[in-house]
Design an enzyme around this catalytic site. Structure first.
Site, PDB file in Angstrom:
ATOM      1  CB  THR A 173      -0.952   0.006   1.218  1.00 30.27           C
ATOM      2  OG1 THR A 173      -1.925   1.042   1.050  1.00 30.27           O
ATOM      3  CG2 THR A 173      -0.201   0.217   2.523  1.00 30.27           C
ATOM      4  CE1 TYR A 174       0.863   4.417  -5.087  1.00 30.15           C
ATOM      5  CE2 TYR A 174       1.049   2.048  -4.781  1.00 30.15           C
ATOM      6  CZ  TYR A 174       0.758   3.127  -5.580  1.00 30.15           C
ATOM      7  OH  TYR A 174       0.356   2.924  -6.872  1.00 30.15           O
ATOM      8  CB  SER A 240      -6.009   5.631   0.024  1.00 31.23           C
ATOM      9  OG  SER A 240      -7.315   5.412  -0.468  1.00 31.23           O
ATOM     10  CD  GLU A 241      -3.200   4.337  -6.030  1.00 32.36           C
ATOM     11  OE1 GLU A 241      -3.640   3.195  -6.293  1.00 32.36           O
ATOM     12  OE2 GLU A 241      -3.268   5.300  -6.814  1.00 32.36           O
ATOM     13  CB  THR A 242      -6.014  -0.810  -1.180  1.00 35.68           C
ATOM     14  OG1 THR A 242      -7.052  -0.479  -2.120  1.00 35.68           O
ATOM     15  CG2 THR A 242      -6.290  -0.092   0.126  1.00 35.68           C
TER      16      THR A 242
END
Length: 268
Positions: A173-174, A240-242
């Site tokens: 994640t990031y 958000s980046e899952t």
């Protein structure tokens, strides 16, 4: 890194919702149940192939409260964002409306979502073309509808914008984060901490030509929806980046958690 493919189909099964990730009819049914329970006000931006592009807002705005916007579903294969928003909504009570003026954009790309495709059915990227930053991107059909309601969106995101995306290529994640500072502050760190309850933080130093430091791409202005709103006046913003290579229900829970943290951080 392999490129993301616009028309590859992605589909996962959710045990939480007992359906597949691209079941748009089930999504819309549950969305209407939650919005009715919370008495959210609909604002229809337009229609794409018969599907509404709509915002849902607090029953009554309070001028003394922060105004924040949460959006998801710009890319159709990033399905845990919209389902995460449903999970987030299911845990809300009407006390939320004493804390913030809340606006939700649950599904920005219904035609892509229903197919499990990244782009809309016209081959357009709904998350580009909002700012002129030299990338040559032009707004999609969805983007044109959203830009036509710029005044509404700018007011709704005055104190913060969160957009929930996924990285179809990643197991980590990031976060893209925007703050009026030289380094990520409590706003950004709180959102990243919510994500890392579920997934390891990315070890990548560069993602899509953007430098990453401790899991955060900071103050990177491309032509995305969230960059446009921050450049236009939102006090803070994040994307958000899952990791879409991870378990789907876990991704749903992570998206719900980052939305909860965004709300908590916006009124503290």
């Amino acid at each position: 890194m392999n490129s993301r493919t616009p028309y590859q189909t992605f589909r996962w099964h959710s045990e939480i919702f007992d359906c597949y990730s691209n079941d748009i009819e089930q999504f819309e049914r549950q969305l209407l149940q939650e919005t009715a329970r919370l008495q959210l006000k609909p604002r229809v931006i337009g229609h794409i192939d018969g599907w509404p592009l709509q915002l849902w807002q607090s029953p009554a705005a309070n001028a003394g409260l922060p105004s924040v916007l949460i959006s998801s579903g710009f890319h159709g294969e990033e399905a845990a964002g919209p389902w995460g928003m449903l999970h987030f909504m299911s845990e809300l009570t009407d006390t939320i409306f004493t804390q913030v003026n809340l606006t939700l954009l649950p599904l920005a790309n219904p035609t892509g979502f229903s197919k499990g495709h990244r782009f809309n059915r016209f081959g357009e990227n709904p998350n580009r073309g909002y700012l002129s930053v030299g990338d040559g991107a032009t707004p999609s059909l969805e983007g044109k509808l959203l830009l036509a309601h710029a005044q509404l969106l700018l007011a709704a995101s005055r104190d913060g914008i969160l957009t929930c995306h996924e990285d179809i290529l990643s197991q980590q994640t990031y976060l893209y984060a925007f703050e009026p500072s030289k380094q990520p502050g409590a706003f950004s760190q709180g959102l990243l901490a919510a994500l890392t309850q579920y997934f390891p933080v990315t070890e990548a130093a560069v993602i899509d030509d953007c430098p990453v430091e401790n899991g955060i791409i900071f103050n990177h202005f491309d032509s995305s929806f969230e960059a446009w709103l921050v450049r236009s006046g939102a006090k803070a913003g994040a994307c958000s980046e899952t990791p879409a290579k991870a378990n789907f229900d876990r991704r749903i829970l992570a998206n719900s958690a980052v939305m909860q943290q965004f709300i908590a951080g916006s009124h503290n």
